[in-house]
Design a protein around this motif. Structure first.
Motif, PDB file in Angstrom:
ATOM      1  N   GLY A   1      -0.216 -82.293   1.208  1.00 56.55           N
ATOM      2  CA  GLY A   1      -0.660 -82.137   2.592  1.00 56.55           C
ATOM      3  C   GLY A   1       0.475 -81.669   3.487  1.00 56.55           C
ATOM      4  O   GLY A   1       0.297 -80.782   4.329  1.00 56.55           O
TER       5      GLY A   1
ATOM      6  N   VAL B   1       0.574 -78.015   5.463  1.00 54.51           N
ATOM      7  CA  VAL B   1       0.744 -77.904   6.911  1.00 54.51           C
ATOM      8  C   VAL B   1       1.965 -77.043   7.249  1.00 54.51           C
ATOM      9  O   VAL B   1       1.919 -76.210   8.163  1.00 54.51           O
ATOM     10  N   SER B   2       3.049 -77.222   6.510  1.00 58.40           N
ATOM     11  CA  SER B   2       4.251 -76.422   6.757  1.00 58.40           C
ATOM     12  C   SER B   2       3.995 -74.947   6.506  1.00 58.40           C
ATOM     13  O   SER B   2       4.508 -74.073   7.227  1.00 58.40           O
TER      14      SER B   2
ATOM     15  N   ILE C   1       1.048 -73.508   6.854  1.00 61.86           N
ATOM     16  CA  ILE C   1       0.201 -73.097   7.982  1.00 61.86           C
ATOM     17  C   ILE C   1       1.049 -72.801   9.207  1.00 61.86           C
ATOM     18  O   ILE C   1       0.871 -71.776   9.876  1.00 61.86           O
ATOM     19  N   TRP C   2       1.986 -73.695   9.521  1.00 66.51           N
ATOM     20  CA  TRP C   2       2.843 -73.500  10.694  1.00 66.51           C
ATOM     21  C   TRP C   2       3.784 -72.314  10.509  1.00 66.51           C
ATOM     22  O   TRP C   2       4.076 -71.588  11.455  1.00 66.51           O
TER      23      TRP C   2
ATOM     24  N   CYS D   1      -4.025 -74.496  12.941  1.00 69.68           N
ATOM     25  CA  CYS D   1      -2.669 -74.965  13.252  1.00 69.68           C
ATOM     26  C   CYS D   1      -2.641 -76.261  14.047  1.00 69.68           C
ATOM     27  O   CYS D   1      -1.621 -76.955  14.050  1.00 69.68           O
ATOM     28  N   THR D   2      -3.716 -76.564  14.750  1.00 67.21           N
ATOM     29  CA  THR D   2      -3.699 -77.750  15.601  1.00 67.21           C
ATOM     30  C   THR D   2      -4.629 -78.835  15.081  1.00 67.21           C
ATOM     31  O   THR D   2      -4.176 -79.906  14.687  1.00 67.21           O
TER      32      THR D   2
ATOM     33  N   ALA E   1      -4.082 -79.170  11.069  1.00 70.28           N
ATOM     34  CA  ALA E   1      -2.685 -79.412  10.717  1.00 70.28           C
ATOM     35  C   ALA E   1      -2.145 -80.703  11.307  1.00 70.28           C
ATOM     36  O   ALA E   1      -1.452 -81.473  10.615  1.00 70.28           O
TER      37      ALA E   1
ATOM     38  N   LEU F   1      -3.708 -83.765   9.471  1.00 69.45           N
ATOM     39  CA  LEU F   1      -3.206 -83.847   8.097  1.00 69.45           C
ATOM     40  C   LEU F   1      -1.736 -84.240   8.068  1.00 69.45           C
ATOM     41  O   LEU F   1      -1.318 -85.072   7.244  1.00 69.45           O
ATOM     42  N   TRP F   2      -0.930 -83.670   8.970  1.00 67.72           N
ATOM     43  CA  TRP F   2       0.495 -84.002   8.995  1.00 67.72           C
ATOM     44  C   TRP F   2       0.716 -85.468   9.356  1.00 67.72           C
ATOM     45  O   TRP F   2       1.475 -86.174   8.681  1.00 67.72           O
TER      46      TRP F   2
ATOM     47  N   SER G   1      -0.399 -87.794   6.542  1.00 69.57           N
ATOM     48  CA  SER G   1       0.526 -87.723   5.405  1.00 69.57           C
ATOM     49  C   SER G   1       1.864 -88.352   5.750  1.00 69.57           C
ATOM     50  O   SER G   1       2.465 -89.059   4.928  1.00 69.57           O
TER      51      SER G   1
ATOM     52  N   ARG H   1       9.461 -79.908   6.624  1.00 74.03           N
ATOM     53  CA  ARG H   1       9.444 -78.866   7.643  1.00 74.03           C
ATOM     54  C   ARG H   1      10.256 -77.658   7.207  1.00 74.03           C
ATOM     55  O   ARG H   1      10.106 -76.560   7.768  1.00 74.03           O
TER      56      ARG H   1
END
Length: 303
Positions: A10, A14-15, A17-18, A229-230, A233, A236-237, A240, A253
């Motif tokens: 996860g 997310v990383s 995605i960002w 992204c929002t 993400a 999930l971030w 996790s 990150r």
């Protein structure tokens, strides 16, 4: 598969995605003012957060004492942090902003974590962290821009470094609240306040956009920022991060700049150097080393 790997995956997702959003947002800046685009990202996400929270948990309320805490977190972590990063990019090079913002963040998180949660800074975390730091440094400095510490970039450099410190503290400040409330509920409220405080700063920017002339790419950029992204993400971030621990999570990150390099290749035909490839391998090795520690940093609770 051990359940903890779900949360590590996860963090990686997310990383990515960002990191990909670097290319998406950079393209969108040709149409939107940076602060206005940031407000659209978070402001349009707020109704989705409240809707999902209502459906999943049956209510959206929070005690006033906690609401005030989340208002402060939103002001600092969304309004202040987003603006600081934006102007850091404006007043320094992309390489400087990336390195001074991304690299120190996990270190600050690891150093200050004991003040917020019970996490130990283990030898494995230190070794993996150093490898990841070296890797992300190669990724950023291995590009064409390199690092420029001239006085003309000092304002941007200080903003980027300060955002790293504030960002780590903002992450950590959410952790104690997640022992009582879900990550979804916490995210919903601090993003609401962050958007609310950002709204007045967009005055004068709305009229500069040719709304009737927006193309498919502009709408896709907004949808990607709002939903992916929002909404996805952030939930999930935070979920996790709560399971894995703030110190370990923030080292992931470092996947962001590596993904941003790929985004630069896809969106802007920017090249990838051998040093960036070496850095990515080194960074990945460090993150794998961190994630294979057998003893979890804290016991998981239902969230």
């Amino acid at each position: 598969m051990n359940k903890k790997w779900v949360y590590y995956l996860g963090l990686i997702l997310v990383s990515i995605i960002w990191g990909a959003n670097f290319g998406v947002s950079r393209s969108a800046m040709e149409t939107f003012d940076p602060i206005l685009f940031s407000f659209l990202r978070f402001g349009l996400a707020v109704p989705f957060f409240f809707l999902i929270l209502r459906i999943k948990e049956g209510s959206v309320g929070m005690p006033w004492r906690v609401v005030l805490q989340l208002a402060l977190i939103g002001l600092v972590g969304i309004t202040g942090l987003e603006i600081a990063v934006m102007y850091a990019i404006k007043y320094t090079t992309l390489a400087n902003a990336s390195l001074l913002n991304v690299a120190p963040w996990p270190i600050f998180a690891a150093l200050f974590a004991p003040l917020f949660v019970k996490e130990k800074f283990t030898r494995r975390l230190a070794v993996g962290g150093v490898a990841a730091i070296i890797g992300v440094t190669f990724v950023i400095l291995g590009g064409e821009e390199g690092l420029d510490l001239s006085s003309g970039h000092m304002t941007g450099n200080l903003l980027a470094f300060g955002a790293s410190l504030v960002g780590a503290l903002y992450n950590l400040s959410c952790m104690p609240l997640m022992k009582t409330y879900s990550s979804l509920r916490i995210s919903t409220w601090f993003i609401f306040f962050g958007s609310l405080f950002m709204l007045p700063l967009t005055v004068g920017s709305w009229s500069k956009v040719d709304w009737s002339g927006l193309g498919t790419g502009d709408y896709m950029a907004i949808v990607y920022n709002v939903l992916v992204c929002t909404v996805i993400a952030f939930v999930l971030w935070n979920a996790s991060m709560f399971r894995i621990g703030a110190a370990r999570s923030n080292f992931f990150r470092y996947v962001v700049p590596a993904t941003a390099v790929v985004a630069g290749l896809v969106f802007f035909d920017e090249g990838i150097t051998i040093w960036q490839i070496v850095g990515t391998v080194c960074m990945a090795a460090g993150l794998v080393w961190i994630s294979t520690e057998k003893k979890p940093p804290q016991s998981a609770v239902n969230n």
